[in-house]
Write a protein that holds these residues in place. Structure first.
Motif, PDB file in Angstrom:
ATOM      1  N   GLU A 121      -0.061  21.034  12.155  1.00 23.55           N
ATOM      2  CA  GLU A 121      -0.142  21.444  10.761  1.00 23.55           C
ATOM      3  C   GLU A 121      -0.527  20.210   9.936  1.00 23.55           C
ATOM      4  O   GLU A 121      -0.814  19.175  10.529  1.00 23.55           O
ATOM      5  CB  GLU A 121       1.162  22.133  10.401  1.00 23.55           C
ATOM      6  CG  GLU A 121       1.160  23.480  11.114  1.00 23.55           C
ATOM      7  CD  GLU A 121       2.401  24.311  10.980  1.00 23.55           C
ATOM      8  OE1 GLU A 121       2.440  25.104  10.055  1.00 23.55           O
ATOM      9  OE2 GLU A 121       3.294  24.178  11.816  1.00 23.55           O
TER      10      GLU A 121
ATOM     11  N   LYS B 131      -2.564  21.614  30.736  1.00 28.61           N
ATOM     12  CA  LYS B 131      -2.178  23.040  30.647  1.00 28.61           C
ATOM     13  C   LYS B 131      -1.297  23.312  29.425  1.00 28.61           C
ATOM     14  O   LYS B 131      -0.206  23.894  29.541  1.00 28.61           O
ATOM     15  CB  LYS B 131      -1.436  23.502  31.912  1.00 28.61           C
ATOM     16  CG  LYS B 131      -2.104  23.143  33.212  1.00 28.61           C
ATOM     17  CD  LYS B 131      -3.357  23.913  33.408  1.00 28.61           C
ATOM     18  CE  LYS B 131      -4.045  23.621  34.722  1.00 28.61           C
ATOM     19  NZ  LYS B 131      -5.490  23.845  34.660  1.00 28.61           N
ATOM     20  N   SER B 132      -1.752  22.821  28.284  1.00 26.74           N
ATOM     21  CA  SER B 132      -0.925  23.020  27.088  1.00 26.74           C
ATOM     22  C   SER B 132      -1.801  23.222  25.859  1.00 26.74           C
ATOM     23  O   SER B 132      -2.993  22.896  25.871  1.00 26.74           O
ATOM     24  CB  SER B 132       0.015  21.832  26.889  1.00 26.74           C
ATOM     25  OG  SER B 132      -0.741  20.654  26.784  1.00 26.74           O
ATOM     26  N   ILE B 133      -1.181  23.775  24.821  1.00 25.48           N
ATOM     27  CA  ILE B 133      -1.846  23.962  23.532  1.00 25.48           C
ATOM     28  C   ILE B 133      -0.921  23.390  22.460  1.00 25.48           C
ATOM     29  O   ILE B 133       0.278  23.696  22.450  1.00 25.48           O
ATOM     30  CB  ILE B 133      -2.099  25.458  23.243  1.00 25.48           C
ATOM     31  CG1 ILE B 133      -2.964  26.076  24.346  1.00 25.48           C
ATOM     32  CG2 ILE B 133      -2.772  25.632  21.883  1.00 25.48           C
ATOM     33  CD1 ILE B 133      -3.099  27.595  24.248  1.00 25.48           C
TER      34      ILE B 133
ATOM     35  N   PHE C  89      -5.670  23.237  16.336  1.00 20.67           N
ATOM     36  CA  PHE C  89      -5.178  23.500  17.698  1.00 20.67           C
ATOM     37  C   PHE C  89      -5.882  22.559  18.670  1.00 20.67           C
ATOM     38  O   PHE C  89      -7.103  22.404  18.623  1.00 20.67           O
ATOM     39  CB  PHE C  89      -5.441  24.955  18.091  1.00 20.67           C
ATOM     40  CG  PHE C  89      -4.636  25.944  17.299  1.00 20.67           C
ATOM     41  CD1 PHE C  89      -3.360  26.318  17.706  1.00 20.67           C
ATOM     42  CD2 PHE C  89      -5.138  26.492  16.122  1.00 20.67           C
ATOM     43  CE1 PHE C  89      -2.600  27.218  16.965  1.00 20.67           C
ATOM     44  CE2 PHE C  89      -4.387  27.388  15.372  1.00 20.67           C
ATOM     45  CZ  PHE C  89      -3.118  27.757  15.794  1.00 20.67           C
TER      46      PHE C  89
ATOM     47  N   ARG D 152     -10.280  19.858  23.698  1.00 19.93           N
ATOM     48  CA  ARG D 152     -10.940  20.836  22.823  1.00 19.93           C
ATOM     49  C   ARG D 152     -10.141  20.991  21.531  1.00 19.93           C
ATOM     50  O   ARG D 152      -8.898  21.049  21.579  1.00 19.93           O
ATOM     51  CB  ARG D 152     -11.032  22.180  23.558  1.00 19.93           C
ATOM     52  CG  ARG D 152     -11.680  23.276  22.740  1.00 19.93           C
ATOM     53  CD  ARG D 152     -11.661  24.587  23.510  1.00 19.93           C
ATOM     54  NE  ARG D 152     -11.877  25.702  22.607  1.00 19.93           N
ATOM     55  CZ  ARG D 152     -11.543  26.962  22.871  1.00 19.93           C
ATOM     56  NH1 ARG D 152     -10.988  27.252  24.025  1.00 19.93           N
ATOM     57  NH2 ARG D 152     -11.770  27.907  21.994  1.00 19.93           N
TER      58      ARG D 152
ATOM     59  N   ALA E 252      -0.314  22.827  18.298  1.00 18.15           N
ATOM     60  CA  ALA E 252      -0.709  23.278  16.960  1.00 18.15           C
ATOM     61  C   ALA E 252      -0.287  22.207  15.971  1.00 18.15           C
ATOM     62  O   ALA E 252       0.898  21.898  15.863  1.00 18.15           O
ATOM     63  CB  ALA E 252      -0.040  24.604  16.628  1.00 18.15           C
TER      64      ALA E 252
ATOM     65  N   ILE F  97      -6.482  22.180  22.543  1.00 21.66           N
ATOM     66  CA  ILE F  97      -6.365  22.986  23.766  1.00 21.66           C
ATOM     67  C   ILE F  97      -6.613  22.052  24.944  1.00 21.66           C
ATOM     68  O   ILE F  97      -7.726  21.561  25.139  1.00 21.66           O
ATOM     69  CB  ILE F  97      -7.370  24.157  23.742  1.00 21.66           C
ATOM     70  CG1 ILE F  97      -7.110  25.031  22.507  1.00 21.66           C
ATOM     71  CG2 ILE F  97      -7.260  24.990  25.019  1.00 21.66           C
ATOM     72  CD1 ILE F  97      -8.130  24.896  21.419  1.00 21.66           C
ATOM     73  N   ASP F  98      -5.558  21.791  25.677  1.00 21.24           N
ATOM     74  CA  ASP F  98      -5.573  20.735  26.694  1.00 21.24           C
ATOM     75  C   ASP F  98      -5.575  21.367  28.093  1.00 21.24           C
ATOM     76  O   ASP F  98      -4.521  21.698  28.635  1.00 21.24           O
ATOM     77  CB  ASP F  98      -4.325  19.858  26.490  1.00 21.24           C
ATOM     78  CG  ASP F  98      -4.336  18.638  27.385  1.00 21.24           C
ATOM     79  OD1 ASP F  98      -5.203  18.559  28.282  1.00 21.24           O
ATOM     80  OD2 ASP F  98      -3.466  17.767  27.187  1.00 21.24           O
ATOM     81  N   GLU F  99      -6.767  21.547  28.617  1.00 14.69           N
ATOM     82  CA  GLU F  99      -6.898  22.201  29.935  1.00 14.69           C
ATOM     83  C   GLU F  99      -6.273  21.330  31.026  1.00 14.69           C
ATOM     84  O   GLU F  99      -5.704  21.830  31.991  1.00 14.69           O
ATOM     85  CB  GLU F  99      -8.389  22.449  30.219  1.00 14.69           C
ATOM     86  CG  GLU F  99      -8.674  23.453  31.314  1.00 14.69           C
ATOM     87  CD  GLU F  99      -8.323  24.905  30.972  1.00 14.69           C
ATOM     88  OE1 GLU F  99      -8.487  25.312  29.812  1.00 14.69           O
ATOM     89  OE2 GLU F  99      -7.862  25.609  31.889  1.00 14.69           O
TER      90      GLU F  99
ATOM     91  N   VAL G  22      -4.540  25.039  10.433  1.00 15.90           N
ATOM     92  CA  VAL G  22      -3.807  24.598  11.622  1.00 15.90           C
ATOM     93  C   VAL G  22      -4.829  24.131  12.652  1.00 15.90           C
ATOM     94  O   VAL G  22      -5.772  24.853  12.979  1.00 15.90           O
ATOM     95  CB  VAL G  22      -2.951  25.749  12.213  1.00 15.90           C
ATOM     96  CG1 VAL G  22      -2.153  25.247  13.417  1.00 15.90           C
ATOM     97  CG2 VAL G  22      -2.014  26.314  11.158  1.00 15.90           C
TER      98      VAL G  22
ATOM     99  N   ASP H 258      -9.840  23.162  17.737  1.00 16.89           N
ATOM    100  CA  ASP H 258     -10.287  24.312  16.956  1.00 16.89           C
ATOM    101  C   ASP H 258      -9.338  24.470  15.778  1.00 16.89           C
ATOM    102  O   ASP H 258      -8.130  24.303  15.919  1.00 16.89           O
ATOM    103  CB  ASP H 258     -10.286  25.582  17.814  1.00 16.89           C
ATOM    104  CG  ASP H 258     -11.020  26.724  17.127  1.00 16.89           C
ATOM    105  OD1 ASP H 258     -12.104  26.486  16.560  1.00 16.89           O
ATOM    106  OD2 ASP H 258     -10.487  27.854  17.152  1.00 16.89           O
ATOM    107  N   GLU H 259      -9.897  24.771  14.622  1.00 18.95           N
ATOM    108  CA  GLU H 259      -9.063  24.886  13.428  1.00 18.95           C
ATOM    109  C   GLU H 259      -9.080  26.310  12.921  1.00 18.95           C
ATOM    110  O   GLU H 259     -10.126  26.966  12.903  1.00 18.95           O
ATOM    111  CB  GLU H 259      -9.587  23.936  12.342  1.00 18.95           C
ATOM    112  CG  GLU H 259      -8.640  23.861  11.173  1.00 18.95           C
ATOM    113  CD  GLU H 259      -8.952  22.679  10.261  1.00 18.95           C
ATOM    114  OE1 GLU H 259      -9.612  21.725  10.711  1.00 18.95           O
ATOM    115  OE2 GLU H 259      -8.532  22.746   9.104  1.00 18.95           O
ATOM    116  N   LEU H 260      -7.914  26.783  12.527  1.00 18.72           N
ATOM    117  CA  LEU H 260      -7.812  28.130  11.962  1.00 18.72           C
ATOM    118  C   LEU H 260      -6.848  28.071  10.783  1.00 18.72           C
ATOM    119  O   LEU H 260      -5.661  27.775  10.957  1.00 18.72           O
ATOM    120  CB  LEU H 260      -7.311  29.114  13.031  1.00 18.72           C
ATOM    121  CG  LEU H 260      -7.265  30.588  12.641  1.00 18.72           C
ATOM    122  CD1 LEU H 260      -8.652  31.125  12.291  1.00 18.72           C
ATOM    123  CD2 LEU H 260      -6.649  31.421  13.760  1.00 18.72           C
ATOM    124  N   ASP H 261      -7.370  28.319   9.609  1.00 17.73           N
ATOM    125  CA  ASP H 261      -6.548  28.358   8.386  1.00 17.73           C
ATOM    126  C   ASP H 261      -5.673  27.120   8.227  1.00 17.73           C
ATOM    127  O   ASP H 261      -4.470  27.222   7.945  1.00 17.73           O
ATOM    128  CB  ASP H 261      -5.647  29.599   8.390  1.00 17.73           C
ATOM    129  CG  ASP H 261      -6.443  30.874   8.183  1.00 17.73           C
ATOM    130  OD1 ASP H 261      -7.554  30.790   7.630  1.00 17.73           O
ATOM    131  OD2 ASP H 261      -5.957  31.948   8.586  1.00 17.73           O
TER     132      ASP H 261
END
Lengths: 94, 297
Positions: A39, A33-35, A26, A17, A37, A28-30, A24, A19-22
């Motif tokens: 840049e 079990k890790s996330i 991300f 998965r 970030a 999301i690796d279910e 960055v 997702d971008e925020l400002d």
């Protein structure tokens, strides 16, 4: 036999998965079990690795995209980020 | 052999020949229920603290054989309590599976709690104590829980712990006296600050989160606040979470919601007193006592 001199080509290993925020990105690796970030530089590498890409090509493309950063610094950052992504099982060499 | 048995989080905890160890724990906790229960030999303890051959040690189900073999004994109660400090927090996290646990200081302001996520050598604890000197109650100086549903901050009821030696040059003139008047258990590396009742919120006290402040400590210069992107704030919050770690989608979605709904700023500072004044003026003193959250029963 040594692989020295043979260009290392990477590609994404699996889908996670995103997702971008400002600015960055991300990951999301279910499964692991890790996330992560990412840049700007990491984000650019991740986008390039939609297709199999050689390390040297990544460095060349990013040196063009980030003219204010020295190519040596970019090469070192690319190697580190590729190593991190490979250790996280997100990319793999072909 | 004398065994004092308490019940914590529904588990039996034995203190064997070490009532001073139990007293040491009680001295660093606020709002925790340490219920004395009769010793029942048919109910094995979950945790055992004991003193033997001049040293203190503890045993728990989460220690591996290797860890047990490697562990030394603590010579004093102070060393033993400091040694168990992070285990306490891990234990709390294990018993509160709907809470994130963030490595962050949290302090009460007029609009709610402000989080100061941990950044190496950023002076988080020193700044926190300077805010306490200005009548801002603490939720914690190092770890706070976040309810994954409501996104409120929950206090852990643990005394702040200051690394020794205490900073002398840049601190407020009254800082040393403030800490001396609250000196708690002290070992070679740490000193607990025995905060007064209205200075530290007890376990389970809850507040909405008003802001996330990323600390940027500099060797010199005036204190100033500047904006920070939600992306950077979210990255920091994720990095500092150690409560729920096996559900990355939940962690991401809820911490993103937290970053989006709160004000996110960077505080650049060199003198903690000046920084505390700036924060207090910007975000306001917490209201009267009626505005403070009720302690958990």
């Amino acid at each position: 036999m040594s692989n020295r001199g043979v260009p290392r080509i990477y590609r994404r290993h699996r889908t996670v998965r995103e997702d971008e925020l400002d600015g960055v990105l991300f990951l999301i690796d279910e499964e692991e079990k890790s996330i992560h970030a990412l840049e700007p530089l990491g984000r650019a590498i991740w986008l390039l690795l939609l297709e199999p890409t050689a390390t040297g090509e990544i460095v060349a493309l990013l040196s063009e995209a980030f003219p204010g950063v020295s190519p040596g610094r970019i090469a070192a950052d690319v190697r580190r980020l590729l190593s991190d992504l490979e250790d996280s099982n997100l990319i793999s060499p072909q | 052999m004398t065994v004092l048995r308490y019940e914590i989080f529904g588990e039996a905890v034995d203190f064997v020949d070490c009532p001073d160890f139990a007293d040491g724990f009680l001295s660093i906790l606020r709002g925790w229920t340490f219920r004395a229960i009769p010793h029942d030999p048919h109910r094995p303890p979950y945790l055992v603290f004991e003193k033997n051959r001049g040293g203190y040690q503890w045993n728990s189900p989460w220690l591996t054989e290797q860890q047990r073999a490697r562990r030394g004994k603590s010579r004093t109660v102070q060393d033993a309590v400091c040694d168990f400090h992070y285990e306490f927090i891990d234990w709390y996290a294990d018993r509160h599976p709907r809470n994130f646990c963030l490595h962050t200081a949290a302090v009460a302001f007029s609009g709610g709690a402000i989080l100061f996520p941990a950044v190496q050598k950023a002076g988080k604890s020193t700044l926190t104590m300077h805010l306490a000197m200005r009548a801002h109650p603490l939720l914690g100086d190092d770890v706070v829980a976040i309810d994954a549903d409501t996104l409120d901050a929950d206090a852990l009821g643990l005394l702040p712990r200051m690394r020794l030696p205490l900073p002398a040059r840049e601190a407020d003139p009254g800082y040393s006296d403030f800490l001396a008047a609250r000196a708690g258990l002290t070992d070679r590396h740490w000193r607990y600050a025995a905060m007064r009742e209205d200075e530290l919120l007890p376990l389970g006290a809850r507040m909405p989160i008003a802001a996330v402040v990323l600390l940027d400590r500099q060797p010199s210069g005036a204190a100033e606040l500047s904006s920070v992107t939600k992306g950077e704030a979210l990255k920091t919050l994720i990095d500092q979470n150690f409560g729920i770690i096996d559900r990355p989608n939940l962690v991401y979605d809820r911490l993103k919601a937290l970053a989006l709904q709160t004000e996110c700023v960077r505080l650049r500072f060199s003198r903690p007193g000046e920084a505390a004044d700036l924060l207090s003026q910007t975000f306001g003193l917490p209201g009267l006592k009626s505005k403070l959250p009720e302690a958990a029963s």
